[in-house]
Design an enzyme around this catalytic site. Structure first.
Site, short mmCIF file in Angstrom:
data_model
loop_
_atom_site.label_atom_id
_atom_site.label_comp_id
_atom_site.label_asym_id
_atom_site.label_seq_id
_atom_site.Cartn_x
_atom_site.Cartn_y
_atom_site.Cartn_z
N ASP A 103 -71.80 29.31 70.74
CA ASP A 103 -72.34 29.96 70.34
C ASP A 103 -72.10 29.84 68.66
O ASP A 103 -71.58 29.04 68.09
CB ASP A 103 -71.27 31.56 70.74
CG ASP A 103 -71.29 32.14 71.48
OD1 ASP A 103 -72.82 31.91 72.51
OD2 ASP A 103 -71.27 32.60 72.15
N LYS A 162 -75.18 33.39 68.80
CA LYS A 162 -75.17 34.64 69.46
C LYS A 162 -73.99 35.32 68.23
O LYS A 162 -72.68 35.17 68.47
CB LYS A 162 -74.51 35.25 70.63
CG LYS A 162 -75.97 34.53 71.89
CD LYS A 162 -74.90 34.53 73.49
CE LYS A 162 -75.06 36.32 73.24
NZ LYS A 162 -76.52 37.18 73.55
N MET A 219 -45.12 43.81 84.07
CA MET A 219 -43.99 44.20 84.42
C MET A 219 -43.68 45.24 85.15
O MET A 219 -42.85 45.93 85.58
CB MET A 219 -43.13 44.46 82.89
CG MET A 219 -43.00 42.86 82.26
SD MET A 219 -41.99 42.67 81.10
CE MET A 219 -42.63 43.62 80.11
#
Length: 719
Positions: free
Chosen positions: A254, A276, A388
């Site tokens: 990219d 892109k 968590m």
């Protein structure tokens, strides 16, 4: 001989070259996959029937039309072509790939027998068959006439010898395959005439969706790597990402990927910018997917390199869908996201004790770039991630349902994400508490909620040769990286479990300090290479004084090459003790002084045979010791790979022979297999050559046979 469980009909053009190269390729294919047999059927083509048409204006399927029809109607299971004759894009309903056995792709000059290129005089006639050859001929032979030449290679040579032409430009591969190398007057350098990448290569076409052919194809394909490069700074590119791009043939990147990172790629890598950026695309997503699949079909190791993390607004799912639709293997390498750089990297922490205990990620863009609302209702529909939280997952689910979220909304807990012990528990908001109560897990977990959290969205790794199997790498620490790379490349999941640690033997340094006194040094494992050079570095030995080096096989030779050294001798086959002794007889003079370096577990049998059978003066030196490692439990897996006999012993000491229950057992070579046999383990898989790559290929072949056997049985029962 392996039992043939599948018989395939293969079509080819009926020209002498097409038949010869098809037979040669099928012989190789039968050797690579010994439980499949092939029947060769010959067909004509428009290109064979029309000997006057201009190739430069002919239809793309000029040489494939009849074979395509035979494939689509089921008259043949697949067809074999010169890859350069195959049209792109392929006909509707046709899939394809290139075989790995290619010839020299350069073009050659051919003149009449008894003549040379230097004998030619201006005004002569040159036979050409393409625009690029015509351009070369005009530049190389400006005073010559050009003419189109057609027909099989034999017919072209007949025209040359009859005086219709004075010189021909032909693909060298054609003459090599026909055994006509004596007709080659000159090889044309690639710098002067660049042929297509497909020249000298054979391609196979088959009906799209034929799972048998897809599985056979994937024996020759490498897994694609979808890699996160990080947010721009090359220092934030992970080690796993660097490993992937270092080993690739083609990198599709990219626009946001760092130039410095691209500049670090090896020179052989083909780098393609599919850039892109918002509002400006070099390629549409569909084109990127098509290019990626075609590069894989050609046998390349392909890396799709994306900025940041490919799974966060990186359109990763679309590229995975394209790979899965063609049943190609792939690996995903997560990356450091720009979110991490913008928050953790700046101090703008999105989670700060007493300030914020969570965050929302979304984009105002939808498919096609249109704007979408980001209001409260839209935000409340987003997937949720709770850290968590495993012990409170049921309570959280109750709160979410109380706030109006659907009780049937999908959710999951992912334990030990990214680790070899990764595991999942799936459910809905109404059932997740019950599902979690059924498992015992002490690792860290993420609680994920939303429609995107669906078991069906897990990566489908079953198409690759190793079928996404989890493979315990029970080998030395020195072998772990290479073994893991081989597993990923064939579409498996490496589970790193080194069974031995290598410890250098300081007492051996007295011998290593005198290494220049020897004529040869024999090194028989990658670990021995590494420790030897650690000793040499510690002693400050000038590497220019090293004697000649013999290694036991390609894996050890590869380890030696990391020190910019090439082995002086490697057995051609049988990379065990017998191969080393046989090679020694051929290359080492009788009476030569030889140093054999080894581990404490290797034993002295090779040393004794070198003395007795090869007639050498051999000193035996233990340069490292192997220390067994201990583990509390065996990881979840489908296969265990043993890289040495000492790894087998350590594994059995840890988990017992029962710890092999339910696993495919893969041994790197015959000595390792013998240790397993001594423990009473049977049905092991072992490659012909004792290398990591050959071992993974052998495992892939074993799994392919099982899959094809099941498909054949199912078809027989349906009939």
């Amino acid at each position: 001989m392996s039992k043939r469980i599948l018989q395939l009909k293969v079509g080819t053009r009926n020209s002498p070259l097409a038949v010869t190269q098809a037979r040669d390729a099928l012989d190789r294919w039968s050797t690579a996959v010994p439980f499949v047999s092939f029947d060769l059927l010959e067909y004509s083509s428009p290109g064979d029937r029309d000997q006057k048409g201009d190739l430069q204006t002919a239809a793309e399927n000029f040489f494939t039309q009849d074979l395509d029809e035979a494939v689509l109607t089921g008259a043949v299971d697949c067809a074999m072509h010169s890859a350069k004759d195959m049209p792109y894009p392929s006909a509707e309903g046709i899939d394809w790939f290139w075989l790995p056995w290619s010839e020299d792709r350069r073009d050659v000059l051919v003149v009449r027998k008894g003549e040379s290129v230097a004998d030619l005089r201006e005004g002569g006639r040159i036979g050409v068959s393409s625009d690029r050859r015509e351009a070369f001929a005009r530049a190389r032979f400006p005073g010559f006439q050009l003419g189109a030449v057609r027909g099989p290679i034999g017919a072209r040579l007949d025209q040359l010898d009859a005086g219709d032409f004075d010189i021909l430009i032909i693909a060298g591969a054609a003459l090599l395959r026909l055994g006509l190398t004596e007709r080659i007057a000159e090889w044309i350098p690639l710098s002067e005439l660049e042929p297509p990448a497909s020249q000298g290569t054979l391609g196979v076409s088959f009906r799209a969706g034929d799972e048998r052919m897809e599985r056979l194809r994937n024996q020759f394909m490498h897994a694609a790597y979808l890699v996160g490069a990080g947010p721009g700074d090359p220092g934030l590119c992970t080690i796993a990402a660097q490993d992937a791009i270092r080993d690739c043939d083609v990198c599709l990147h990219d626009a946001l990927v760092s130039d410095r990172l691209l500049e670090s790629l090896p020179t052989h890598v083909e780098i393609i910018n599919v850039g892109k950026r918002s509002g400006a695309h070099y390629m549409a997503q569909e084109e990127i997917c098509s290019l990626m699949l075609n590069m894989i079909r050609q046998g390349n190791r392909v890396v799709r390199l994306k900025g940041g993390d490919p799974g966060i607004f990186g359109r990763l799912s679309e590229e995975i869908e394209s790979l899965e639709s063609g049943r190609f293997g792939y690996q995903v390498v997560p990356g450091v996201s720009s979110l991490n750089a913008a928050t953790t990297g700046t101090g703008l922490l999105m989670t700060r004790r007493g300030v914020s205990r969570g965050m929302t990620m979304m984009t105002p863009r939808s498919a096609g770039g249109a704007s979408q609302p980001v209001g409260l209702e839209d935000r409340n529909c987003l997937p949720l991630a709770f850290f968590m939280s495993v012990s409170r997952a049921a309570d959280i689910a109750d709160q979410l349902m109380g706030d109006g979220r659907n009780a049937e909304e999908s959710c999951a807990v992912v334990f030990d994400a990214g680790m070899t012990s990764e595991a999942y528990v799936f459910g809905t908001l109404s059932t997740i508490g019950t599902e979690l109560a059924r498992v015992q897990w002490e690792g860290a977990g993420l609680f994920l909620v939303g429609d995107a959290v669906n078991r069906d969205y897990l990566y489908d790794r079953g198409a690759a040769p190793l079928e996404g199997k989890r493979i315990i790498l029970a080998c030395s620490q020195a072998l772990q990286r290479r073994a893991a790379a081989a597993v990923r490349d064939r579409g498996g999941i490496p589970v790193l479990l080194p069974m031995i640690r290598v410890e250098a033997e300081p007492a051996s340094r007295d011998v290593i300090a005198r290494i220049a006194d020897y004529d040869w040094v024999v090194v028989t494992s990658p670990s021995a290479v590494r420790v030897l050079f650690e000793h040499l570095d510690y002693l400050g030995v000038d590497l220019r004084c090293l004697p000649k080096i013999m290694v036991c096989g390609s894996g050890t030779a590869e380890s030696l090459s990391t020190y910019q050294l090439r082995a002086d001798a490697v057995p051609d086959e049988n990379f065990g003790r017998e191969g080393v002794v046989a090679c020694s007889r051929e290359v080492i003079d009788s009476g030569a002084r030889v140093l054999r370096v080894r581990s404490d577990q290797a034993g002295e049998l090779l040393t004794e045979e070198l003395r007795e059978q090869a007639g050498l003066s051999v000193d035996d030196c233990v340069i490292y010791r192997t220390v067994a490692l201990s583990y509390d439990q065996r990881p979840t897996a489908d296969v265990v790979f043993f890289g040495s006999g000492s790894s087998v012993t350590s594994y059995i000491d840890n988990f017992g022979v029962a710890g092999l229950g339910g696993l495919h057992v893969l041994a790197i070579g015959r000595p390792t297999l013998k240790i397993l046999t001594d423990y009473g383990v049977s049905g092991c898989i072992v490659p012909d050559e004792a290398t990591v790559r050959d071992a993974m290929d052998a495992l892939g072949l074993h799994l392919l046979r099982r899959a094809l056997d099941k498909m054949t049985t199912d078809l027989r029962e349906e009939a």
